[in-house]
Design an enzyme around this catalytic site. Structure first.
Site, PDB file in Angstrom:
ATOM      1  N   GLU A 156      -3.048  -5.786 -26.207  1.00  0.00           N
ATOM      2  CA  GLU A 156      -1.961  -6.509 -26.853  1.00  0.00           C
ATOM      3  C   GLU A 156      -2.489  -7.864 -27.308  1.00  0.00           C
ATOM      4  OE1 GLU A 156       1.715  -6.490 -24.584  1.00  0.00           O
ATOM      5  OE2 GLU A 156       1.352  -4.401 -24.066  1.00  0.00           O
ATOM      6  N   ASN A 209      -9.813   0.947 -17.184  1.00  0.00           N
ATOM      7  CA  ASN A 209      -8.887  -0.124 -16.795  1.00  0.00           C
ATOM      8  C   ASN A 209      -9.138  -0.568 -15.357  1.00  0.00           C
ATOM      9  OD1 ASN A 209      -7.700  -0.378 -19.243  1.00  0.00           O
ATOM     10  ND2 ASN A 209      -5.714   0.468 -18.686  1.00  0.00           N
ATOM     11  N   CYS A 261      -0.470  -2.657 -18.109  1.00  0.00           N
ATOM     12  CA  CYS A 261      -1.459  -1.592 -17.912  1.00  0.00           C
ATOM     13  C   CYS A 261      -2.346  -1.729 -16.686  1.00  0.00           C
ATOM     14  CB  CYS A 261      -2.283  -1.435 -19.169  1.00  0.00           C
ATOM     15  SG  CYS A 261      -1.245  -0.790 -20.489  1.00  0.00           S
TER      16      CYS A 261
HETATM   17  P1  NAD Z   1       6.509   0.640 -24.731  1.00  0.00           P
HETATM   18  O1  NAD Z   1       7.399   0.609 -23.552  1.00  0.00           O
HETATM   19  O2  NAD Z   1       6.299  -0.592 -25.536  1.00  0.00           O
HETATM   20  O3  NAD Z   1       6.981   1.779 -25.751  1.00  0.00           O
HETATM   21  C1  NAD Z   1       7.368   3.054 -25.380  1.00  0.00           C
HETATM   22  C2  NAD Z   1       8.406   3.558 -26.396  1.00  0.00           C
HETATM   23  O4  NAD Z   1       8.698   4.924 -26.129  1.00  0.00           O
HETATM   24  C3  NAD Z   1       9.737   2.816 -26.317  1.00  0.00           C
HETATM   25  O5  NAD Z   1      10.074   2.307 -27.597  1.00  0.00           O
HETATM   26  C4  NAD Z   1      10.741   3.884 -25.882  1.00  0.00           C
HETATM   27  O6  NAD Z   1      12.038   3.721 -26.429  1.00  0.00           O
HETATM   28  C5  NAD Z   1      10.074   5.137 -26.417  1.00  0.00           C
HETATM   29  N1  NAD Z   1      10.527   6.379 -25.782  1.00  0.00           N
HETATM   30  C6  NAD Z   1      10.826   6.611 -24.480  1.00  0.00           C
HETATM   31  N2  NAD Z   1      11.194   7.889 -24.309  1.00  0.00           N
HETATM   32  C7  NAD Z   1      11.113   8.484 -25.517  1.00  0.00           C
HETATM   33  C8  NAD Z   1      11.358   9.810 -25.965  1.00  0.00           C
HETATM   34  N3  NAD Z   1      11.738  10.774 -25.121  1.00  0.00           N
HETATM   35  N4  NAD Z   1      11.193  10.076 -27.278  1.00  0.00           N
HETATM   36  C9  NAD Z   1      10.806   9.106 -28.144  1.00  0.00           C
HETATM   37  N5  NAD Z   1      10.547   7.832 -27.761  1.00  0.00           N
HETATM   38  C10 NAD Z   1      10.697   7.530 -26.462  1.00  0.00           C
HETATM   39  O7  NAD Z   1       5.108   1.179 -24.178  1.00  0.00           O
HETATM   40  P2  NAD Z   1       3.638   0.824 -24.701  1.00  0.00           P
HETATM   41  O8  NAD Z   1       3.208  -0.486 -24.148  1.00  0.00           O
HETATM   42  O9  NAD Z   1       3.573   1.057 -26.165  1.00  0.00           O
HETATM   43  O10 NAD Z   1       2.784   1.944 -23.934  1.00  0.00           O
HETATM   44  C11 NAD Z   1       2.884   3.302 -24.278  1.00  0.00           C
HETATM   45  C12 NAD Z   1       1.791   4.080 -23.566  1.00  0.00           C
HETATM   46  O11 NAD Z   1       0.505   3.638 -24.037  1.00  0.00           O
HETATM   47  C13 NAD Z   1       1.732   3.891 -22.046  1.00  0.00           C
HETATM   48  O12 NAD Z   1       1.336   5.101 -21.456  1.00  0.00           O
HETATM   49  C14 NAD Z   1       0.674   2.830 -21.843  1.00  0.00           C
HETATM   50  O13 NAD Z   1       0.045   2.911 -20.583  1.00  0.00           O
HETATM   51  C15 NAD Z   1      -0.312   3.190 -22.933  1.00  0.00           C
HETATM   52  N6  NAD Z   1      -1.123   2.060 -23.410  1.00  0.00           N
HETATM   53  C16 NAD Z   1      -0.542   0.859 -23.638  1.00  0.00           C
HETATM   54  C17 NAD Z   1      -1.315  -0.199 -24.140  1.00  0.00           C
HETATM   55  C18 NAD Z   1      -0.697  -1.551 -24.369  1.00  0.00           C
HETATM   56  O14 NAD Z   1      -1.438  -2.496 -24.623  1.00  0.00           O
HETATM   57  N7  NAD Z   1       0.626  -1.719 -24.316  1.00  0.00           N
HETATM   58  C19 NAD Z   1      -2.659   0.005 -24.432  1.00  0.00           C
HETATM   59  C20 NAD Z   1      -3.229   1.274 -24.198  1.00  0.00           C
HETATM   60  C21 NAD Z   1      -2.439   2.298 -23.692  1.00  0.00           C
HETATM   61  C1  UGA Z   2      -5.835  -3.920 -21.269  1.00  0.00           C
HETATM   62  C2  UGA Z   2      -7.241  -3.432 -21.694  1.00  0.00           C
HETATM   63  O1  UGA Z   2      -8.050  -4.561 -22.037  1.00  0.00           O
HETATM   64  C3  UGA Z   2      -7.151  -2.489 -22.898  1.00  0.00           C
HETATM   65  O2  UGA Z   2      -8.438  -1.987 -23.223  1.00  0.00           O
HETATM   66  C4  UGA Z   2      -6.225  -1.333 -22.539  1.00  0.00           C
HETATM   67  O3  UGA Z   2      -6.045  -0.477 -23.651  1.00  0.00           O
HETATM   68  C5  UGA Z   2      -4.885  -1.863 -22.124  1.00  0.00           C
HETATM   69  O4  UGA Z   2      -5.037  -2.778 -20.995  1.00  0.00           O
HETATM   70  C6  UGA Z   2      -3.971  -0.769 -21.671  1.00  0.00           C
HETATM   71  O5  UGA Z   2      -4.426   0.225 -21.135  1.00  0.00           O
HETATM   72  O6  UGA Z   2      -2.797  -0.955 -21.877  1.00  0.00           O
HETATM   73  P1  UGA Z   2      -4.135  -5.763 -22.150  1.00  0.00           P
HETATM   74  O7  UGA Z   2      -3.450  -5.523 -20.847  1.00  0.00           O
HETATM   75  O8  UGA Z   2      -3.335  -5.748 -23.395  1.00  0.00           O
HETATM   76  O9  UGA Z   2      -5.307  -4.665 -22.346  1.00  0.00           O
HETATM   77  O10 UGA Z   2      -4.859  -7.188 -22.105  1.00  0.00           O
HETATM   78  P2  UGA Z   2      -6.220  -7.781 -21.505  1.00  0.00           P
HETATM   79  O11 UGA Z   2      -6.754  -8.710 -22.506  1.00  0.00           O
HETATM   80  O12 UGA Z   2      -7.114  -6.779 -20.942  1.00  0.00           O
HETATM   81  O13 UGA Z   2      -5.649  -8.691 -20.308  1.00  0.00           O
HETATM   82  C7  UGA Z   2      -5.019  -8.124 -19.170  1.00  0.00           C
HETATM   83  C8  UGA Z   2      -4.779  -9.209 -18.123  1.00  0.00           C
HETATM   84  O14 UGA Z   2      -6.015  -9.650 -17.567  1.00  0.00           O
HETATM   85  C9  UGA Z   2      -4.099 -10.467 -18.660  1.00  0.00           C
HETATM   86  O15 UGA Z   2      -3.162 -10.935 -17.710  1.00  0.00           O
HETATM   87  C10 UGA Z   2      -5.241 -11.457 -18.825  1.00  0.00           C
HETATM   88  O16 UGA Z   2      -4.825 -12.795 -18.703  1.00  0.00           O
HETATM   89  C11 UGA Z   2      -6.121 -11.055 -17.650  1.00  0.00           C
HETATM   90  N1  UGA Z   2      -7.558 -11.394 -17.866  1.00  0.00           N
HETATM   91  C12 UGA Z   2      -8.254 -10.812 -18.888  1.00  0.00           C
HETATM   92  C13 UGA Z   2      -8.199 -12.265 -16.991  1.00  0.00           C
HETATM   93  O17 UGA Z   2      -7.596 -12.793 -16.037  1.00  0.00           O
HETATM   94  N2  UGA Z   2      -9.533 -12.526 -17.185  1.00  0.00           N
HETATM   95  C14 UGA Z   2     -10.247 -11.953 -18.192  1.00  0.00           C
HETATM   96  O18 UGA Z   2     -11.462 -12.234 -18.301  1.00  0.00           O
HETATM   97  C15 UGA Z   2      -9.586 -11.072 -19.078  1.00  0.00           C
END
Ligand code: NAD
Ligand code: UGA
Length: 442
Positions: A156, A209, A261
């Protein structure tokens, strides 16, 4: 190609827009009708740099549409990409309720052969289970269906950059034609593919992760020692990171990791290991260090400034900069610690927060506790009369605050930098009692 991205959250919306920009025809499907309405009106329901502009461009070009109509979403595309949430349950394992719902919706509306791509982070074994669940519900002679695992690694705050420049593209599956279709989705990107079975792909995501989380806990634990021996932990990290075997990334000491995450994926790995009677000691300790990092920091604060009855300004409640995401935010947990220590008033500034009801507390707070927290949008007002400022999130604008002027506005100029974000020498020159995390003898 025609793709439906199921779930329009941080990952789903980013992926849908990027795929659309790569030339595919994309439908974004979500059960949240308000979110769908906002997206179709060009309004991003969350904050992610550059994504709002891309949304508007793609809507104008007519190459993306968002819908809550499940029949339309499933029938119109050959590729169904799942990016619904997989949050933790109270026991620590990932909750697959939303994945289960998607399986039912696909089975209900299937009208042609499909490839189902799992982008959500799902526990090891889930893709194989999904394939079985779909086969049990669908006449696969008529409508062959193939599940392919394609975990997401974006962060993010830099979601677009990470999507266009993936470190790698992991594809786990059983059937070559389906794997090839997933590769075609990304054919205009420069990426290295790693093709493997379902379980390996799922494990790569969790192990990555988990490793990054442990890496942060490692530097945070070393910081505790550096702090008492006078070593500068940022310098230590730079020097360590120059070794390509270590790398400088995710080696920044602070008040610990948060977000949607790392905490949940570490918990799922530990849950699975317990089920399988494997003791993941290192990961357990990494989690333990992270869980105790805020208490360690608050203790450091209290050793210099007894907190009871004080007024403290906290900078940042999102789990990191450039996002409005507060899930598992260290900043919020720190505020809760300060309330426990008897701080009289906590003032909060965060670029994404304008009122108290926008804060996602990590535990149930009493009304009288919440009354001790006030959100400020005026920086000078926020700093006036405080006994300490605590920085918890590295929002770039915090570095350009009028720090010199603020010294004169405070009751006592204590500055506790939980992210080693500000320049200690400069802050001390301005008159602050600056305390970071193991910033060495200066
Ligand atoms: P999020 O909560 O932002 O979004 C999930 C969306 O799915 C919501 O808008 C919700 O309304 C929708 N939803 C729920 N049930 C549904 C259904 N039955 N049909 C259609 N839509 C539905 O979640 P996110 O942060 O985007 O994460 C999604 C997945 O990706 C998770 O498994 C997370 O671990 C993974 N992931 C997240 C990140 C990240 O940085 N946020 C990075 C890598 C992987
Ligand atoms: C993390 C991973 O970096 C992504 O590769 C992965 O896709 C994602 O989780 C996921 O699976 O959702 P994110 O959580 O968005 O991404 O952000 P990061 O930049 O990794 O930071 C995570 C947390 O660690 C934050 O609270 C950040 O402040 C902390 N952090 C990060 C530290 O304390 N030190 C660091 O050196 C880096």
């Amino acid at each position: 190609m025609k793709i439906t991205v199921i779930g329009s959250g941080y990952v789903g919306t980013t992926t849908a827009l990027v795929l659309s920009n790569l030339g595919h025809e994309v439908i974004g499907y979500d059960v949240d009708t308000l979110k769908v309405k906002m997206l179709n009106n060009g309004i991003l329901p969350f904050r992610e740099p550059g994504l709002d502009q891309l949304l508007q461009e793609k809507l104008k070009s007519g190459r993306i549409i968002f819908t809550s109509d499940s029949r339309f979403a499933i029938t119109q595309s050959e590729i169904l990409m799942i990016s619904v949430g997989t949050p933790s349950t109270l026991s620590g394992n990932a909750d697959l309720t939303y994945i289960q719902q998607v399986i039912e919706v696909i089975a209900t509306h299937i009208n042609e052969p499909k490839v189902v791509v799992t982008k959500s982070t799902v526990p090891i074994g889930t893709n194989r289970w999904m394939q079985q669940q779909l086969e049990a519900r669908i006449d696969t002679n008529k409508y062959p269906i193939e599940v392919v695992s394609n975990p997401e690694f974006l962060r993010e705050g830099s979601a677009l950059h990470d999507s266009y420049h993936p470190s790698r593209t992991v594809i786990g599956g059983e059937v070559n034609s389906a794997i090839e279709k997933v590769k075609q989705l990304y054919s205009s990107l420069q990426t290295s593919y790693f093709i493997c079975n379902y379980e390996t792909a799922e494990m790569i995501k969790y192990a990555s992760n988990g490793f990054l989380a442990v890496k942060i806990s490692y530097i945070n634990e070393i910081a505790r020692l550096a702090d008492v021996v006078g070593a500068d932990i940022d310098g230590v990290a730079v020097g360590m990171g120059m070794d390509p075997r270590i790398s400088p990334h995710h080696l920044h000491a602070g008040i610990g990791y948060g977000g949607s995450c790392f905490p949940k994926d570490v918990d799922e790995l530990l849950y699975l290991a317990t089920q399988k009677k494997i003791n993941l000691r290192l990961l357990k300790q990494g989690k333990h260090i992270n869980d105790s990092q805020i208490a360690w920091f608050v203790q450091k604060v209290e050793s210099l400034l007894p907190l009871k009855g004080k007024r403290v300004l906290v900078l940042g409640v999102t789990f990191k900069e450039d996002t409005d995401d507060q899930r598992e935010s260290p900043g919020i947990r720190l505020i809760e610690h300060l309330l426990d220590r008897g701080v009289d008033e906590i003032r909060v500034i965060d670029p994404t927060v304008t009122s108290l009801d926008q804060i996602r507390w990590s535990k149930d707070l009493l009304d009288r506790e919440k009354k001790r927290v006030n959100i400020f949008t005026n920086e000078d007002e926020a700093a006036t009369g405080v006994h300490a400022v605590v920085l918890t999130t590295t929002w770039p604008q915090f570095s350009t605050y009028p720090w010199q002027k603020w010294v004169g506005l405070t009751e006592s100029p204590y500055l506790f930098d939980g992210r080693n974000f500000l320049n200690p020498q400069e802050m001390r020159r301005f008159g602050w009692h600056y305390v970071g995390i193991a910033r060495g003898v200066t």
